[in-house]
Design a protein around this motif. Structure first.
Motif, PDB file in Angstrom:
ATOM      1  N   VAL A 324      41.562  24.585  31.372  1.00  0.00           N
ATOM      2  CA  VAL A 324      41.561  25.603  32.426  1.00  0.00           C
ATOM      3  C   VAL A 324      43.009  25.919  32.764  1.00  0.00           C
ATOM      4  O   VAL A 324      43.847  25.006  32.854  1.00  0.00           O
ATOM      5  CB  VAL A 324      40.826  25.101  33.690  1.00  0.00           C
ATOM      6  N   THR A 325      43.309  27.191  32.920  1.00  0.00           N
ATOM      7  CA  THR A 325      44.657  27.596  33.317  1.00  0.00           C
ATOM      8  C   THR A 325      44.592  28.399  34.613  1.00  0.00           C
ATOM      9  O   THR A 325      43.686  29.218  34.806  1.00  0.00           O
ATOM     10  CB  THR A 325      45.334  28.455  32.227  1.00  0.00           C
ATOM     11  N   VAL A 326      45.561  28.135  35.468  1.00  0.00           N
ATOM     12  CA  VAL A 326      45.708  28.867  36.724  1.00  0.00           C
ATOM     13  C   VAL A 326      47.118  29.444  36.742  1.00  0.00           C
ATOM     14  O   VAL A 326      48.102  28.696  36.762  1.00  0.00           O
ATOM     15  CB  VAL A 326      45.490  27.949  37.948  1.00  0.00           C
ATOM     16  N   ASP A 327      47.223  30.759  36.701  1.00  0.00           N
ATOM     17  CA  ASP A 327      48.513  31.440  36.615  1.00  0.00           C
ATOM     18  C   ASP A 327      48.699  32.307  37.856  1.00  0.00           C
ATOM     19  O   ASP A 327      47.898  33.216  38.107  1.00  0.00           O
ATOM     20  CB  ASP A 327      48.561  32.299  35.353  1.00  0.00           C
ATOM     21  N   ILE A 328      49.760  32.030  38.616  1.00  0.00           N
ATOM     22  CA  ILE A 328      50.013  32.747  39.867  1.00  0.00           C
ATOM     23  C   ILE A 328      51.459  33.225  39.832  1.00  0.00           C
ATOM     24  O   ILE A 328      52.388  32.424  39.846  1.00  0.00           O
ATOM     25  CB  ILE A 328      49.789  31.842  41.091  1.00  0.00           C
ATOM     26  N   LEU A 338      50.857  40.419  43.867  1.00  0.00           N
ATOM     27  CA  LEU A 338      50.724  39.047  43.377  1.00  0.00           C
ATOM     28  C   LEU A 338      49.444  38.958  42.554  1.00  0.00           C
ATOM     29  O   LEU A 338      48.373  39.373  43.012  1.00  0.00           O
ATOM     30  CB  LEU A 338      50.660  38.077  44.556  1.00  0.00           C
ATOM     31  N   GLU A 339      49.560  38.414  41.356  1.00  0.00           N
ATOM     32  CA  GLU A 339      48.398  38.303  40.476  1.00  0.00           C
ATOM     33  C   GLU A 339      48.009  36.839  40.321  1.00  0.00           C
ATOM     34  O   GLU A 339      48.857  35.980  40.031  1.00  0.00           O
ATOM     35  CB  GLU A 339      48.680  38.922  39.118  1.00  0.00           C
ATOM     36  N   VAL A 340      46.728  36.572  40.523  1.00  0.00           N
ATOM     37  CA  VAL A 340      46.167  35.231  40.369  1.00  0.00           C
ATOM     38  C   VAL A 340      45.140  35.306  39.245  1.00  0.00           C
ATOM     39  O   VAL A 340      44.146  36.034  39.359  1.00  0.00           O
ATOM     40  CB  VAL A 340      45.513  34.743  41.669  1.00  0.00           C
ATOM     41  N   GLY A 371      43.402  43.643  48.487  1.00  0.00           N
ATOM     42  CA  GLY A 371      43.495  43.344  47.066  1.00  0.00           C
ATOM     43  C   GLY A 371      42.249  43.731  46.297  1.00  0.00           C
ATOM     44  O   GLY A 371      41.291  44.286  46.850  1.00  0.00           O
ATOM     45  N   THR A 372      42.263  43.448  45.002  1.00  0.00           N
ATOM     46  CA  THR A 372      41.121  43.718  44.126  1.00  0.00           C
ATOM     47  C   THR A 372      40.815  42.471  43.307  1.00  0.00           C
ATOM     48  O   THR A 372      41.689  41.631  43.065  1.00  0.00           O
ATOM     49  CB  THR A 372      41.404  44.890  43.173  1.00  0.00           C
ATOM     50  N   LEU A 373      39.567  42.378  42.855  1.00  0.00           N
ATOM     51  CA  LEU A 373      39.116  41.200  42.101  1.00  0.00           C
ATOM     52  C   LEU A 373      38.334  41.660  40.884  1.00  0.00           C
ATOM     53  O   LEU A 373      37.479  42.553  40.994  1.00  0.00           O
ATOM     54  CB  LEU A 373      38.251  40.298  42.983  1.00  0.00           C
ATOM     55  N   ARG A 374      38.630  41.057  39.746  1.00  0.00           N
ATOM     56  CA  ARG A 374      37.876  41.303  38.515  1.00  0.00           C
ATOM     57  C   ARG A 374      37.430  39.969  37.931  1.00  0.00           C
ATOM     58  O   ARG A 374      38.214  39.007  37.909  1.00  0.00           O
ATOM     59  CB  ARG A 374      38.724  42.050  37.477  1.00  0.00           C
ATOM     60  N   ALA A 375      36.219  39.928  37.439  1.00  0.00           N
ATOM     61  CA  ALA A 375      35.695  38.710  36.827  1.00  0.00           C
ATOM     62  C   ALA A 375      34.837  39.093  35.635  1.00  0.00           C
ATOM     63  O   ALA A 375      34.051  40.040  35.699  1.00  0.00           O
ATOM     64  CB  ALA A 375      34.877  37.904  37.834  1.00  0.00           C
ATOM     65  N   GLY A 376      35.019  38.352  34.518  1.00  0.00           N
ATOM     66  CA  GLY A 376      34.229  38.652  33.340  1.00  0.00           C
ATOM     67  C   GLY A 376      34.615  37.774  32.167  1.00  0.00           C
ATOM     68  O   GLY A 376      35.567  36.980  32.235  1.00  0.00           O
ATOM     69  N   ALA A 386      40.540  37.484  37.750  1.00  0.00           N
ATOM     70  CA  ALA A 386      41.881  37.968  38.077  1.00  0.00           C
ATOM     71  C   ALA A 386      41.847  38.685  39.419  1.00  0.00           C
ATOM     72  O   ALA A 386      41.011  39.561  39.630  1.00  0.00           O
ATOM     73  CB  ALA A 386      42.396  38.906  36.989  1.00  0.00           C
ATOM     74  N   ALA A 387      42.740  38.269  40.301  1.00  0.00           N
ATOM     75  CA  ALA A 387      42.861  38.898  41.615  1.00  0.00           C
ATOM     76  C   ALA A 387      44.267  39.458  41.765  1.00  0.00           C
ATOM     77  O   ALA A 387      45.245  38.805  41.398  1.00  0.00           O
ATOM     78  CB  ALA A 387      42.571  37.891  42.725  1.00  0.00           C
ATOM     79  N   ARG A 388      44.351  40.664  42.306  1.00  0.00           N
ATOM     80  CA  ARG A 388      45.632  41.273  42.613  1.00  0.00           C
ATOM     81  C   ARG A 388      45.734  41.432  44.132  1.00  0.00           C
ATOM     82  O   ARG A 388      44.860  42.075  44.747  1.00  0.00           O
ATOM     83  CB  ARG A 388      45.776  42.629  41.920  1.00  0.00           C
ATOM     84  N   LEU A 389      46.778  40.859  44.685  1.00  0.00           N
ATOM     85  CA  LEU A 389      46.935  40.820  46.139  1.00  0.00           C
ATOM     86  C   LEU A 389      48.314  41.335  46.516  1.00  0.00           C
ATOM     87  O   LEU A 389      49.290  41.110  45.779  1.00  0.00           O
ATOM     88  CB  LEU A 389      46.765  39.397  46.666  1.00  0.00           C
TER      89      LEU A 389
END
Length: 393
Positions: A324-328, A338-340, A371-376, A386-389
């Protein structure tokens, strides 16, 4: 008729509730004084009673307003009609205090009563106020009608407009109150999911690991079992602490911050280490600029929620995850964002087709800070969120 009850438990409650009755006393005295100008005690008494009924309609609770207003209007009209047949009439004023009270009654009827009922009672109150002018001697009717009638009609229109305006304000306040309560319920639901479900999922996952290993004939050693049980105990204790925090929030609304993180990103490492202790390894990539210049508290809290919910979903819904990777980090093309990004290389569990509220609540949280959220699914294998804040909110 107007009980002053349940006032001692509220600071200043008695003074606020008694004030209208204290203000009504001099108005009643003025009505009695106007009645005595007729020089006829029965008329004076009837004027005082009629005026007192109108005042009562201004003071009673809304549930009793229509009935009390109906009696007051009937009494006022009856007195005006009977007075036209009497020789004893007021020489200077027909009952200006009662007219003023009837105009105020129009406002209250428009504000507090259902539209159909207000459409009947408000014009009746205006008619009663108009008939009060007939209590003057007959030779005064023409002059009063020329000047007093239009003025009274204009005042009645103003009173009705005031009642409509106050009714609209009441409606807007009620809608805002309902919206605030709904937002509060959603916030509590998100908090409950974020704080408790995360820990409960860890308990379930570690318990399943023990069962599956045992069923496969690979029972864990005493040391491994002790480590797993310690993890379960730790997750259960954290769940209890989070539950107590939520109960504290519900009992004392001013303290919701007590169960929410401070908003910085310092807790992310502890979060991913706790996940990795009972699951696949997690690689945390946190841009060093965010350590020295962290985002605002609301954005920082949302970042933690995104990571926490993603790790919880991986534990609940994915199988065969090895990494698992978490990139912030701030976006290179849009540094104010800010992208998560949280990714895994697992497969959705074939037995897990139940819907949940985690991503719904997460979308609400992200949207709340702009912000916005995408999941897939990722190309090839795995899942990505991916979340953009905005860095500053």
């Amino acid at each position: 008729m107007f009980p002053l009850r349940r006032l001692h438990g509220r600071p200043g409650g008695f003074r606020r509730s008694a004030a209208p009755y204290l203000l009504a006393a001099p108005v009643v005295a003025l009505m009695i004084a106007e009645g005595t100008t007729t020089g006829y005690p029965p008329t004076a008494a009837a004027t005082a009673v009629s005026g007192a009924l109108v005042l009562a309609a201004l003071l009673v609770p809304p549930a009793r307003l229509s009935l009390t207003a109906g009696f007051a209007i009937i009494a006022s009209v009856a007195l005006s009609v009977v007075t036209t047949q009497l020789a004893h009439r007021p020489e200077s004023t027909p009952g200006m205090a009662e007219i003023g009270a009837l105009l105020l009654l129009i406002s209250r009827l428009v504000r507090r009563q259902p539209p159909l009922r207000a459409a009947v009672l408000a014009p009746a109150a205006f008619a009663a106020a108009s008939l009060v002018l007939l209590r003057l001697p007959e030779e005064e009717w023409g002059r009063v009608g020329n000047y007093g009638g239009p003025a009274l009609a204009f005042a009645a229109l103003l009173a009705a407009a005031l009642g409509g305006y106050l009714r609209l304000l009441d409606l807007m306040r009620e809608r805002q109150r309902v919206a605030d309560r709904q937002e509060q319920r959603l916030e509590y639901a998100r908090d409950l999911h974020d704080f408790v479900a995360h820990h409960v999922t860890a308990i379930v996952a570690q318990t399943r690991a023990v069962r599956y290993a045992t069923a496969a004939g690979q029972a864990p050693s005493p040391a491994e079992l002790d480590e797993m049980l310690a993890g379960i105990e730790r997750a259960g204790s954290q769940a209890m602490e989070s539950m107590r925090g939520m109960v504290s929030v519900l009992r004392t609304p001013p303290g919701p911050a007590a169960v929410r993180p401070a908003g910085d990103l310092g807790g992310l490492r502890e979060l991913v280490e706790g996940f990795a202790a009972g699951g696949p390894p997690v690689e945390l990539a946190l841009d060093p600029r965010l350590v020295h210049d962290p985002p605002g508290p609301e954005v920082g809290t949302t970042v933690q929620r995104v990571v926490q919910e993603c790790l919880t979903n991986i534990r609940k819904h994915a199988s065969g995850v090895s990494r698992v990777t978490v990139d912030i980090r701030p976006r290179s093309d849009e540094p104010e964002l800010l992208e998560v990004v949280v990714t895994d290389d697992g497969q959705p569990s074939p037995h897990d087709d139940t819907g949940g509220f985690g991503l719904i609540g997460l979308e609400e949280r992200v949207a709340a800070v702009g912000g916005t959220l995408r999941a897939g699914p990722r190309p090839g294998v795995g899942w990505q969120v991916a979340a953009r804040l905005p860095l500053r909110h």
